[in-house]
Motif scaffolding. Structure first.
Motif, PDB file in Angstrom:
ATOM      1  N   GLN A 102       0.807  -1.121   0.014  1.00 27.27           N
ATOM      2  CA  GLN A 102      -0.055  -0.103  -0.056  1.00 27.27           C
ATOM      3  C   GLN A 102       0.835   1.295   0.028  1.00 27.27           C
ATOM      4  O   GLN A 102       1.818   1.226   0.549  1.00 27.27           O
ATOM      5  N   VAL A 103       0.607   2.409  -0.639  1.00 30.36           N
ATOM      6  CA  VAL A 103       1.059   3.536  -0.680  1.00 30.36           C
ATOM      7  C   VAL A 103       0.231   4.342   0.331  1.00 30.36           C
ATOM      8  O   VAL A 103      -1.024   4.273   0.366  1.00 30.36           O
ATOM      9  N   PRO A 104       0.947   4.921   1.136  1.00 34.97           N
ATOM     10  CA  PRO A 104       0.184   5.965   2.264  1.00 34.97           C
ATOM     11  C   PRO A 104      -0.724   6.943   1.535  1.00 34.97           C
ATOM     12  O   PRO A 104      -0.086   7.344   0.576  1.00 34.97           O
ATOM     13  N   ALA A 105      -1.653   6.962   2.037  1.00 33.97           N
ATOM     14  CA  ALA A 105      -2.797   7.827   1.418  1.00 33.97           C
ATOM     15  C   ALA A 105      -3.034   8.967   2.343  1.00 33.97           C
ATOM     16  O   ALA A 105      -3.433   9.052   3.458  1.00 33.97           O
ATOM     17  N   ASP A 106      -2.844  10.208   1.761  1.00 34.11           N
ATOM     18  CA  ASP A 106      -3.174  11.540   2.406  1.00 34.11           C
ATOM     19  C   ASP A 106      -4.797  11.626   2.843  1.00 34.11           C
ATOM     20  O   ASP A 106      -5.493  11.152   1.882  1.00 34.11           O
ATOM     21  N   ALA A 107      -5.176  12.194   3.732  1.00 28.73           N
ATOM     22  CA  ALA A 107      -6.466  12.505   4.105  1.00 28.73           C
ATOM     23  C   ALA A 107      -7.114  13.545   2.786  1.00 28.73           C
ATOM     24  O   ALA A 107      -6.356  14.089   2.322  1.00 28.73           O
ATOM     25  N   GLY A 108      -8.154  13.299   2.303  1.00 32.76           N
ATOM     26  CA  GLY A 108      -8.825  14.121   1.223  1.00 32.76           C
ATOM     27  C   GLY A 108      -8.646  13.684  -0.148  1.00 32.76           C
ATOM     28  O   GLY A 108      -9.026  14.291  -1.102  1.00 32.76           O
ATOM     29  N   LEU A 109      -8.070  12.599  -0.465  1.00 30.53           N
ATOM     30  CA  LEU A 109      -7.871  12.071  -1.541  1.00 30.53           C
ATOM     31  C   LEU A 109      -9.129  11.618  -2.241  1.00 30.53           C
ATOM     32  O   LEU A 109     -10.179  10.997  -1.394  1.00 30.53           O
ATOM     33  N   SER A 110      -9.244  11.678  -3.501  1.00 28.94           N
ATOM     34  CA  SER A 110     -10.661  11.024  -4.201  1.00 28.94           C
ATOM     35  C   SER A 110     -10.647   9.414  -4.023  1.00 28.94           C
ATOM     36  O   SER A 110      -9.793   9.019  -3.620  1.00 28.94           O
ATOM     37  N   GLY A 111     -11.768   8.856  -4.120  1.00 27.02           N
ATOM     38  CA  GLY A 111     -11.963   7.789  -4.129  1.00 27.02           C
ATOM     39  C   GLY A 111     -11.190   6.878  -4.968  1.00 27.02           C
ATOM     40  O   GLY A 111     -10.591   5.812  -4.484  1.00 27.02           O
ATOM     41  N   LEU A 112     -11.058   7.334  -6.104  1.00 26.09           N
ATOM     42  CA  LEU A 112      -9.987   6.486  -6.994  1.00 26.09           C
ATOM     43  C   LEU A 112      -8.714   6.623  -6.547  1.00 26.09           C
ATOM     44  O   LEU A 112      -7.975   5.632  -6.449  1.00 26.09           O
ATOM     45  N   ASP A 113      -8.230   7.683  -6.012  1.00 22.32           N
ATOM     46  CA  ASP A 113      -6.893   7.751  -5.555  1.00 22.32           C
ATOM     47  C   ASP A 113      -6.589   6.956  -4.117  1.00 22.32           C
ATOM     48  O   ASP A 113      -5.522   6.327  -4.175  1.00 22.32           O
TER      49      ASP A 113
END
Length: 191
Positions: free
Chosen positions: A164-175
């Protein structure tokens, strides 16, 4: 009669088919976000998935070892569009979602979700590789988050997903979906 899976596949196919139609022959050797796959390789993989998952919908055996080159003539873009229509049609029969896949040993509903995932994520992969915009079917992205959470740990062990790539808050559903499948939403060929 359609099933939710067939409706989602038809919706997901539309943006992916648009990307595939716009790929120029001179872009076939470009790298993609899928490590080890050039555009040509990923297109052939996606063709194989779309064709084989038609058979899986009917609970027929498939052969993954054959690696035909689906891009041997000028009509491959139209053939891809036709195969995605056949895919959605194959999953429109409610019996396609019943029971366990004889070839994969997992619930048929999960198999249908897996092909939806491939169509959606590889559509983005091809768009990113060829510099195209990509707007996935919103319903498909929403449906895939749960599937990826379910399949993720085993898919990472098997090398199907990268870490998994760390996901920032506020990313779109696709991202967020891309991050969960081990892709960097900011990937570019020049990076």
């Amino acid at each position: 009669m359609a099933t939710q899976t067939s409706d989602l596949l038809a919706a997901a196919a539309s943006p992916t088919v648009a990307v595939v139609r716009a790929i120029a022959d001179e872009q076939l050797d470009l790298p993609t976000p899928c490590r080890g796959y050039a555009v040509r390789d990923l297109l052939n993989h996606l063709f194989e998935v779309v064709v084989n998952f038609q058979a899986l919908a009917a609970k027929r055996p498939v052969e993954w070892a054959d690696k035909p080159d689906h891009l041997t003539d000028d009509g491959w873009r139209d053939r891809f569009a036709a195969e995605t229509r056949r895919l959605a049609d194959a999953w429109s029969d409610p019996s396609a979602l019943e029971g366990v896949s004889p070839g994969m040993g997992i619930p048929q509903a999960t198999v249908g979700g897996m092909v939806l995932l491939d169509l959606t994520v590889h559509g983005w992969d091809l768009a990113a590789a060829t510099g195209q915009p990509y707007r996935p079917a919103p319903g498909a992205v929403a449906a895939l988050h749960e599937l990826v959470a379910q399949l993720g740990p085993n898919a990472r062990k098997m090398g199907i997903f990268a870490e998994q790539v760390p996901a920032d808050a506020g990313l779109s559903g696709l991202d967020r979906l891309l991050c969960d499948t081990g892709r960097d939403p900011a990937w570019s060929a020049s990076a």
